[in-house]
Structures are given as structure tokens and as C-alpha cells.
Motif scaffolding. Structure first.
Motif, mmCIF file in Angstrom:
data_model
loop_
_atom_site.group_PDB
_atom_site.id
_atom_site.type_symbol
_atom_site.label_atom_id
_atom_site.label_comp_id
_atom_site.label_asym_id
_atom_site.label_seq_id
_atom_site.Cartn_x
_atom_site.Cartn_y
_atom_site.Cartn_z
ATOM 1 N N LYS A 59 13.646 69.314 4.517
ATOM 2 C CA LYS A 59 12.940 70.561 4.822
ATOM 3 C C LYS A 59 11.471 70.450 4.434
ATOM 4 C CE LYS A 59 16.727 73.851 4.017
ATOM 5 N NZ LYS A 59 17.070 75.091 3.284
ATOM 6 N N VAL A 60 11.223 69.954 3.229
ATOM 7 C CA VAL A 60 9.846 69.823 2.749
ATOM 8 C C VAL A 60 9.050 68.914 3.671
ATOM 9 C CG1 VAL A 60 8.393 68.962 0.879
ATOM 10 C CG2 VAL A 60 10.440 70.295 0.347
ATOM 11 N N GLU A 61 9.630 67.791 4.045
ATOM 12 C CA GLU A 61 8.929 66.835 4.903
ATOM 13 C C GLU A 61 8.616 67.449 6.270
ATOM 14 O OE1 GLU A 61 11.527 63.497 4.958
ATOM 15 O OE2 GLU A 61 11.054 62.881 2.895
ATOM 16 N N LEU A 62 9.575 68.184 6.839
ATOM 17 C CA LEU A 62 9.353 68.769 8.158
ATOM 18 C C LEU A 62 8.385 69.950 8.104
ATOM 19 C CD1 LEU A 62 12.922 68.539 9.711
ATOM 20 C CD2 LEU A 62 10.883 67.262 10.387
ATOM 21 N N LEU A 63 8.431 70.714 7.024
ATOM 22 C CA LEU A 63 7.442 71.783 6.859
ATOM 23 C C LEU A 63 6.034 71.193 6.747
ATOM 24 C CD1 LEU A 63 9.377 74.134 4.419
ATOM 25 C CD2 LEU A 63 8.409 74.858 6.616
ATOM 26 N N CYS A 64 5.883 70.120 5.994
ATOM 27 C CA CYS A 64 4.570 69.478 5.857
ATOM 28 C C CYS A 64 4.116 68.894 7.188
ATOM 29 C CB CYS A 64 4.621 68.403 4.780
ATOM 30 S SG CYS A 64 4.827 69.049 3.105
ATOM 31 N N LEU A 65 5.051 68.330 7.949
ATOM 32 C CA LEU A 65 4.708 67.775 9.254
ATOM 33 C C LEU A 65 4.323 68.887 10.226
ATOM 34 C CD1 LEU A 65 4.512 65.110 10.796
ATOM 35 C CD2 LEU A 65 6.916 65.405 11.469
ATOM 36 N N TRP A 66 5.047 70.005 10.178
ATOM 37 C CA TRP A 66 4.712 71.170 11.010
ATOM 38 C C TRP A 66 3.317 71.690 10.654
ATOM 39 C CZ3 TRP A 66 5.243 73.588 15.270
ATOM 40 C CH2 TRP A 66 5.077 74.969 15.403
ATOM 41 N N ASP A 67 2.982 71.688 9.386
ATOM 42 C CA ASP A 67 1.641 72.071 8.945
ATOM 43 C C ASP A 67 0.585 71.145 9.554
ATOM 44 O OD1 ASP A 67 -0.408 73.334 7.185
ATOM 45 O OD2 ASP A 67 -0.366 71.377 6.208
ATOM 46 N N GLN A 68 0.882 69.864 9.606
ATOM 47 C CA GLN A 68 -0.060 68.913 10.191
ATOM 48 C C GLN A 68 -0.195 69.119 11.697
ATOM 49 O OE1 GLN A 68 2.016 65.400 8.384
ATOM 50 N NE2 GLN A 68 -0.060 64.780 7.822
ATOM 51 N N VAL A 69 0.895 69.499 12.348
ATOM 52 C CA VAL A 69 0.833 69.825 13.782
ATOM 53 C C VAL A 69 -0.106 71.005 13.999
ATOM 54 C CG1 VAL A 69 2.141 70.723 15.742
ATOM 55 C CG2 VAL A 69 3.114 68.898 14.323
ATOM 56 N N LEU A 70 0.050 72.046 13.192
ATOM 57 C CA LEU A 70 -0.790 73.233 13.328
ATOM 58 C C LEU A 70 -2.256 72.905 13.063
ATOM 59 C CD1 LEU A 70 1.529 75.761 11.449
ATOM 60 C CD2 LEU A 70 1.078 75.704 13.913
ATOM 61 N N ALA A 71 -2.497 71.972 12.157
ATOM 62 C CA ALA A 71 -3.861 71.568 11.841
ATOM 63 C C ALA A 71 -4.456 70.669 12.916
ATOM 64 C CB ALA A 71 -3.893 70.849 10.493
ATOM 65 N N GLY A 72 -3.627 70.227 13.864
ATOM 66 C CA GLY A 72 -4.109 69.320 14.895
ATOM 67 C C GLY A 72 -4.237 67.887 14.434
ATOM 68 N N GLU A 73 -3.554 67.548 13.334
ATOM 69 C CA GLU A 73 -3.674 66.211 12.749
ATOM 70 C C GLU A 73 -2.643 65.229 13.296
ATOM 71 O OE1 GLU A 73 -5.296 67.996 8.470
ATOM 72 O OE2 GLU A 73 -3.340 67.012 8.582
ATOM 73 N N VAL A 74 -1.510 65.749 13.776
ATOM 74 C CA VAL A 74 -0.492 64.876 14.381
ATOM 75 C C VAL A 74 0.013 65.543 15.655
ATOM 76 C CG1 VAL A 74 0.227 63.962 12.140
ATOM 77 C CG2 VAL A 74 1.459 65.890 13.132
ATOM 78 N N ALA A 75 0.586 64.736 16.534
ATOM 79 C CA ALA A 75 1.121 65.263 17.785
ATOM 80 C C ALA A 75 2.421 66.020 17.537
ATOM 81 C CB ALA A 75 1.364 64.122 18.765
ATOM 82 N N LEU A 76 2.638 67.076 18.306
ATOM 83 C CA LEU A 76 3.861 67.867 18.169
ATOM 84 C C LEU A 76 5.097 67.010 18.437
ATOM 85 C CD1 LEU A 76 5.303 70.581 17.787
ATOM 86 C CD2 LEU A 76 4.872 71.067 20.202
ATOM 87 N N SER A 77 4.974 66.022 19.312
ATOM 88 C CA SER A 77 6.123 65.172 19.643
ATOM 89 C C SER A 77 6.678 64.457 18.416
ATOM 90 C CB SER A 77 5.728 64.150 20.709
ATOM 91 O OG SER A 77 4.643 63.350 20.253
ATOM 92 N N LEU A 78 5.824 64.125 17.475
ATOM 93 C CA LEU A 78 6.287 63.471 16.250
ATOM 94 C C LEU A 78 7.209 64.390 15.456
ATOM 95 C CD1 LEU A 78 6.066 60.957 14.422
ATOM 96 C CD2 LEU A 78 4.098 62.031 13.309
ATOM 97 N N TRP A 79 6.910 65.696 15.484
ATOM 98 C CA TRP A 79 7.742 66.687 14.793
ATOM 99 C C TRP A 79 9.047 66.918 15.549
ATOM 100 C CZ3 TRP A 79 9.400 71.697 16.119
ATOM 101 C CH2 TRP A 79 9.916 72.463 15.066
ATOM 102 N N THR A 80 8.956 67.108 16.873
ATOM 103 C CA THR A 80 10.158 67.422 17.655
ATOM 104 C C THR A 80 11.169 66.281 17.614
ATOM 105 O OG1 THR A 80 9.069 66.651 19.685
ATOM 106 C CG2 THR A 80 8.953 69.013 19.199
ATOM 107 N N GLU A 81 10.692 65.050 17.504
ATOM 108 C CA GLU A 81 11.598 63.897 17.442
ATOM 109 C C GLU A 81 12.463 63.913 16.181
ATOM 110 O OE1 GLU A 81 9.001 60.591 17.658
ATOM 111 O OE2 GLU A 81 8.550 60.843 19.801
ATOM 112 N N GLN A 82 12.001 64.605 15.149
ATOM 113 C CA GLN A 82 12.698 64.569 13.867
ATOM 114 C C GLN A 82 13.508 65.832 13.577
ATOM 115 O OE1 GLN A 82 10.354 63.053 10.526
ATOM 116 N NE2 GLN A 82 8.777 62.376 11.958
ATOM 117 N N VAL A 83 13.426 66.812 14.463
ATOM 118 C CA VAL A 83 14.119 68.083 14.236
ATOM 119 C C VAL A 83 15.388 68.127 15.072
ATOM 120 C CG1 VAL A 83 13.952 70.597 14.374
ATOM 121 C CG2 VAL A 83 11.943 69.260 13.756
#
Length: 324
Positions: free
Chosen positions: A53-77
Motif C-alpha cells: 500500500k505504501v509503495e503504491l501510494l507513493c507511486l500514485w503521488d509521483q504520477v500526480l506530480a508528473g514524475e512517472v508515467a501512469l502506466s507504471l502504476w497501473t501495471e502494479q495495481v
């Protein structure tokens, strides 16, 4: 499924008020609400271990910041077979983020800021674990998941309305109270649900005053002491609701849609608190207001919610516990 359908599918309390907001404000609020529901999905998930949960919340935060692509998050959820409202929204995160990126800068910036702040706060609390020692701990948790939402909503109101913008100095100190009011009522009504997913949001200091261990709150043999704790939580919710009503009454009467978006959840919280207070049922299942009564509250509010005098009288009436 479009964003309007997602909104209706994910909220009985907030959707009617958001749908009643004028044009661009309603769309911005829809996007903001759905982004927060994605964060909620990760925080409340019963299947994921805490570290994930912590890792995915942090990754979602990075998506919102525009630092990583959303696809990186969706692949892990991953999503459960039976879709909850939060999971449904998270499954359509691509559409929600796409809508966010099309918003004008003046609303995009505050939405991203406040949703990121809340998401980071959720990650901090998931990492900390279900340990609420004091009322200050509970307030800290509720600030992250709900108080910051009060800031977000107020920023969007001020963007839309010059009259509200001029009142920001008085509104912002109370904005957090709106979130804390609704979240404290959620804590009361959801005591059993939270317990079953491994969390007890009752401060240990409350339990100590009632002479009960937190782990015994749901023991039928300790029901009398447990209800003393419920009363403490209900009194706390009442204090926050009073402050939230002060916030509401500062909304201009001619901004009826904005007023209703605040009033619907506040009055439903008021009624939910009345149903929950001194009711042993909150220790056994989630307390709910009947659908017919919800519809009546929304109808009455739509007709008369422009009047602060009426709202005060109506709120007092809703605070009376139902017979039986």
C-alpha cells in the motif's frame, strides 16, 4: 464509463452536491473527488499488505506530480473480483488523470497539491500502522484523509466565486473542520467495519477514561464502557460539526449550488450521528440513515438551504435521536 457515471457509482453522499455545482466548478470538483477515491482505494484495501500500500501510494503521488508515467502504476495495481466503489474508480484512473491534465492551470495546481498532500499523509499513516494513542493522533490522521480535502474544496470555491475569495481569511481556518466533522462521524458509524479490517480509530486515551482496553470495545461483556467511548467520539463529532456549520453559513446565499454541496454531507452527517449516538448497533454493524430519509433531507435542503435560519432549525431537528 464516463466520469459522471463514476461519480454517481462511487458516492451517495457527495455526488448530488457535486453534480449541482455550476459548470466548470462541478467538473473540477468531480475530477478532484475521483482522484481522492483512487488514493482511498489504496489506503483502505483489505487485500494488499501494508508495505505494498505504501509503495503504491507513493507511486500514485509521483504520477500526480508528473514524475512517472501512469502506466507504471497501473501495471502494479490489481483489483478484486467484486468491485467496490473505490476499486471501480481506481480501475478507471487513466480517464481521471486524463481529465485532470486537461483542466486549466488555476485549478490543476491546487487539485494536484492537495491530493498529493493527502496521498502522502495516507502513506505515512499506513506505514505507521493502526496505533491511535491520543485525540491528537486521531486529528492528525483525519487531517490527512479529510481535513486537507476541506482546503481543496475551499480553494476551488474561491477560484469560482469572487465573493468567496474575499472571505478566504475566515474560511480557511474552518475548512479543515469540515473534513474533520465528516470523518469523525465516519469513524463512529464505521467502528465495526474498521475493526474488521484491522484498524481501531478510537484513541487509547478515550478508552482509558472509560476503563476499557481498545481490544475489548467489541466484547459484549464490556458494552457499557464501550458506549461511553462512543459518546466521547460523538461529542467530538458534534464540536467539529458546529465549526463546519459556521463555515457553511459564510457561503453567499446566492451561491445555492455551492451551499448545497456543503449542506448535503453536513446534514447527512448530523443525522447519521443522531442515529449512531447511544446506539449499541454501531458496535455490531455500520450505522446508516434510511434512503427515504436521505432523499427527504436532500429535497428539503434544495428548497430551503439558501436560508441560514432554516438550516439551523433543521439541523437541530435532525440531531434528535430516532425513537427506538
Amino acid at each position: 464509463m464516463d466520469l459522471e457515471q463514476l461519480l454517481r457509482a462511487s458516492s451517495r453522499t457527495f455526488a448530488p452536491g457535486i453534480e449541482g455545482l455550476p459548470g466548470k466548478l462541478g467538473w473540477a470538483m468531480t475530477v478532484a473527488y475521483l482522484l481522492l477515491r483512487v488514493s482511498d482505494y489504496l489506503e483502505d484495501n483489505r487485500e494488499m499488505p501494508g508495505q505494498q500500500k505504501v509503495e503504491l501510494l507513493c507511486l500514485w503521488d509521483q504520477v500526480l506530480a508528473g514524475e512517472v508515467a501512469l502506466s507504471l502504476w497501473t501495471e502494479q495495481v490489481s483489483f478484486p473480483d467484486e468491485m467496490t466503489p473505490d476499486a471501480l474508480v481506481a480501475q478507471h484512473a487513466v480517464r481521471v488523470v486524463d481529465a485532470l491534465q486537461q483542466l486549466p492551470t488555476e485549478v490543476y495546481v491546487p487539485i494536484v497539491k492537495h491530493v498529493r498532500d493527502s496521498t502522502q499523509g495516507m502513506a505515512r499513516w499506513v506505514a505507521r500502522g493502526p496505533l491511535v494513542l491520543t485525540e491528537a493522533d486521531l486529528d492528525d490522521y483525519m487531517h490527512e484523509v479529510a481535513g486537507r480535502v476541506g482546503y481543496l474544496v475551499t480553494d476551488l470555491f474561491a477560484w469560482y466565486s469572487h465573493s468567496i475569495r474575499r472571505r478566504m481569511g475566515r474560511l480557511m481556518p474552518l475548512a479543515r473542520e469540515c473534513g474533520l466533522a465528516l470523518q469523525t462521524v465516519n469513524v463512529v458509524r464505521g467502528l465495526r467495519d474498521d475493526y474488521e479490517r484491522g484498524w481501531i480509530f478510537v484513541p487509547e486515551s478515550f478508552c482509558a477514561r472509560a476503563g476499557i482496553a481498545r481490544e475489548a470495545l467489541f466484547d459484549p461483556a464490556c458494552q457499557q464502557q464501550a458506549m461511553q467511548v462512543v459518546d466521547m467520539l460523538a461529542d467530538k463529532a458534534e464540536r467539529h460539526l458546529q465549526a463546519a456549520m459556521t463555515y457553511f453559513k459564510m457561503m453567499p446565499p446566492w451561491q445555492h449550488g455551492i451551499r448545497l454541496s456543503c449542506l448535503f454531507p453536513l446534514l447527512l452527517a448530523r443525522r447519521t450521528l443522531a442515529v449512531s449516538r447511544r446506539s449499541c448497533r454501531v458496535l455490531e454493524s455500520k450505522a446508516k440513515v434510511g434512503r427515504d430519509e436521505v432523499v427527504q433531507i436532500m429535497w428539503d435542503s434544495t428548497m430551503w438551504g439558501w436560508s441560514n435560519w432554516w438550516v439551523e432549525r433543521y439541523a437541530r431537528r435532525l440531531a434528535v435521536a430516532p425513537a427506538g
